[in-house]
Design a protein around this motif. Sequence first.
Motif, short mmCIF file in Angstrom:
data_model
loop_
_atom_site.label_atom_id
_atom_site.label_comp_id
_atom_site.label_asym_id
_atom_site.label_seq_id
_atom_site.Cartn_x
_atom_site.Cartn_y
_atom_site.Cartn_z
N LEU A 36 18.82 -11.55 -7.50
CA LEU A 36 17.61 -12.02 -6.81
C LEU A 36 17.78 -11.88 -5.30
CD1 LEU A 36 16.79 -15.19 -8.94
CD2 LEU A 36 15.56 -13.00 -8.92
N MET A 37 18.98 -12.20 -4.80
CA MET A 37 19.24 -12.06 -3.37
C MET A 37 19.17 -10.60 -2.95
SD MET A 37 19.89 -13.39 -0.47
CE MET A 37 20.78 -13.21 1.08
N ARG A 38 19.71 -9.70 -3.78
CA ARG A 38 19.64 -8.27 -3.45
C ARG A 38 18.18 -7.82 -3.37
NH1 ARG A 38 24.36 -8.15 -7.16
NH2 ARG A 38 26.18 -7.45 -5.96
N ARG A 39 17.36 -8.26 -4.31
CA ARG A 39 15.95 -7.88 -4.28
C ARG A 39 15.29 -8.31 -2.98
NH1 ARG A 39 13.72 -9.79 -10.23
NH2 ARG A 39 15.34 -8.77 -11.48
N LEU A 40 15.61 -9.51 -2.53
CA LEU A 40 15.02 -10.02 -1.30
C LEU A 40 15.55 -9.26 -0.08
CD1 LEU A 40 13.40 -12.10 0.36
CD2 LEU A 40 15.43 -13.59 0.26
N ALA A 41 16.86 -9.15 0.02
CA ALA A 41 17.47 -8.57 1.22
C ALA A 41 17.21 -7.07 1.34
CB ALA A 41 18.97 -8.84 1.23
N LEU A 42 17.08 -6.39 0.21
CA LEU A 42 16.98 -4.93 0.24
C LEU A 42 15.57 -4.42 0.02
CD1 LEU A 42 20.19 -4.12 -1.87
CD2 LEU A 42 19.98 -4.30 0.62
N SER A 43 14.60 -5.30 0.04
CA SER A 43 13.23 -4.88 -0.30
C SER A 43 12.65 -3.88 0.69
CB SER A 43 12.32 -6.11 -0.41
OG SER A 43 12.26 -6.80 0.83
N LYS A 44 13.14 -3.91 1.94
CA LYS A 44 12.63 -2.99 2.97
C LYS A 44 13.67 -1.94 3.38
CE LYS A 44 8.73 -5.26 3.41
NZ LYS A 44 7.44 -4.67 2.98
N LYS A 51 16.30 -4.16 -10.91
CA LYS A 51 15.21 -4.04 -9.94
C LYS A 51 15.62 -4.49 -8.54
CE LYS A 51 11.74 -4.75 -13.55
NZ LYS A 51 10.61 -5.58 -14.05
N TRP A 52 16.82 -4.03 -8.13
CA TRP A 52 17.28 -4.38 -6.80
C TRP A 52 16.36 -3.79 -5.74
CZ3 TRP A 52 23.18 -3.09 -7.62
CH2 TRP A 52 23.74 -4.07 -8.44
N VAL A 53 15.90 -2.56 -5.96
CA VAL A 53 14.96 -1.91 -5.05
C VAL A 53 13.99 -1.09 -5.89
CG1 VAL A 53 16.56 -1.75 -3.08
CG2 VAL A 53 16.49 0.10 -4.76
N LEU A 54 12.93 -0.63 -5.26
CA LEU A 54 12.03 0.31 -5.92
C LEU A 54 12.78 1.62 -6.17
CD1 LEU A 54 8.79 -0.23 -3.80
CD2 LEU A 54 9.25 -1.10 -6.12
N PRO A 55 12.44 2.32 -7.25
CA PRO A 55 13.15 3.58 -7.55
C PRO A 55 13.19 4.56 -6.39
CG PRO A 55 11.81 2.93 -9.42
CD PRO A 55 11.48 1.97 -8.31
N LYS A 56 12.12 4.61 -5.58
CA LYS A 56 12.09 5.57 -4.47
C LYS A 56 13.10 5.22 -3.38
CE LYS A 56 8.43 3.24 -1.81
NZ LYS A 56 7.07 3.39 -1.22
N HIS A 58 15.86 1.34 3.81
CA HIS A 58 15.45 2.74 3.72
C HIS A 58 16.00 3.35 2.42
CE1 HIS A 58 14.25 6.74 4.93
NE2 HIS A 58 15.48 7.17 4.73
N LYS A 59 17.28 3.15 2.17
CA LYS A 59 17.88 3.58 0.92
C LYS A 59 18.99 2.61 0.51
CE LYS A 59 15.68 7.54 0.24
NZ LYS A 59 14.75 7.76 -0.91
N LEU A 60 19.06 2.33 -0.77
CA LEU A 60 20.24 1.72 -1.38
C LEU A 60 21.02 2.86 -2.00
CD1 LEU A 60 22.08 -0.41 -2.67
CD2 LEU A 60 20.37 -0.68 -4.47
N VAL A 61 22.25 3.04 -1.55
CA VAL A 61 23.06 4.17 -1.98
C VAL A 61 24.17 3.69 -2.91
CG1 VAL A 61 24.47 6.12 -1.22
CG2 VAL A 61 22.58 5.32 0.21
N VAL A 62 24.30 4.32 -4.06
CA VAL A 62 25.35 3.99 -5.03
C VAL A 62 26.10 5.27 -5.37
CG1 VAL A 62 24.08 2.02 -5.97
CG2 VAL A 62 23.77 4.29 -6.99
N PRO A 63 27.39 5.15 -5.77
CA PRO A 63 28.18 6.36 -6.04
C PRO A 63 28.22 6.77 -7.51
CG PRO A 63 29.62 4.48 -5.87
CD PRO A 63 28.23 3.96 -5.68
N SER A 64 27.79 5.90 -8.41
CA SER A 64 28.00 6.17 -9.83
C SER A 64 26.70 6.08 -10.62
CB SER A 64 29.01 5.18 -10.43
OG SER A 64 28.44 3.88 -10.51
N HIS A 65 26.67 6.79 -11.74
CA HIS A 65 25.52 6.75 -12.63
C HIS A 65 25.35 5.36 -13.24
CE1 HIS A 65 26.26 11.09 -12.32
NE2 HIS A 65 25.00 11.25 -12.63
N SER A 66 26.47 4.72 -13.57
CA SER A 66 26.39 3.40 -14.19
C SER A 66 25.79 2.39 -13.21
CB SER A 66 27.77 2.94 -14.66
OG SER A 66 28.70 2.93 -13.60
#
Length: 378
Positions: A142-150, A169-174, A152-160
């Motif tokens: 829930l905190m991630r959803r709030l803090a990351l809602s705006k 639903k941490w961020v919108l897919p885009k 530019h990109k949430l970047v992850v290194p793995s498919h999992s």
Amino acid sequence: MAVSGRDKRVKNTSGLAPLVLHVFPTFAPGGVQLRIAKIMEQLGGAYRHQILALDGNQSASLHLSDMVEAGFVDPEFAQSGLGSVLALRRFLRRLAPDLLCTYNWGAMDWALAGRFTALPHLHFESGFGPEEAEKPLRRRSLMRRLALSKVHKLVVPSHSLYRLALFEKWVLPKRLMLIPNGVDTAWFRRPGKQADHINRFNVVSVAPLRPEKRLDRLLTAFAQFLPTNPEAQLILLGEGQCRPALEDQAKALGIAGHVQFKGHVADIRPMLFEADLFAMTSQTEQMPNALLQAMAAGLPVLAYDAGDIARIVPIKARSFVYPQEDASGFRQGLMHLARDWPLRQKLGELCRQQAVTHYDLPQMVAAYGALYQDALDR
């Protein structure tokens, strides 16, 4: 907590390279810190960098190239906690970076502060601690959803982790982006062919000595394996809070003379080149740099399945990646690989080829360079 509208963004008109502020929970040596240090080096003078280590540990600075224009923000200004969001916002306005980069859960309050500024913001999630090894905590999601809602990109290194971020639903897919880790495969190329060491067998593991790395079960497996390979050595590269407990465990198992605790090693290549097998026993991983480095050095891999490990290693090597609960299979795999040098050689060559083809450093650097520029151009 009431926070007013977003600050008006001020474009960089100084003529200097854009300033990037990197906020880390710690800048102790680890996969994330060393990866970003390498990216800074490869991007050269295109950017200036300021690093904020929230715990004050800046020891990974030893890995920063002299060619990198980077400084450290005094951690006395590194306030944290939800109640300090306004203070953090004021701090960001004073420092006036062109781009904010935050890393992992430990920097989430800074991500939240960045939400209420006009700064282009990139957040990087690279993995979890033991408290989220099984699944993410609901309150943190829930905190991630709030803090990351705006963001530019949430970047992850793995498919999992990519699938998890979508599911939670941490961020919108885009706003979600996958950039696989990469290593300098030329740097880790073994200078000669792997030798068949008749009278000894070296197992190496590279990891911070933290609970989630589960090096305790590597010690246990090695103790059970040692009677059939009395000249074997287990070499542990890394430092951390679990070292005293692991040293005590090695003594209790009667294998202390066969276990080398090397601590943090700046250049791990000589020890990888002298090793016969790379072992990874983590309970939670995503896309570990140490695994890619070992593969680039042409080492066969024995591991527990976590994150993208099974996806990263070549298909023909996946039979030596075991479910988390299969300690017996892991031990049998260790014994199998110890007695079959031709198989180790074949798997090591496949691992090297896989690293060069899919995880070479220039691919990752190009992706990060494009990401930074896209954020600044928005």
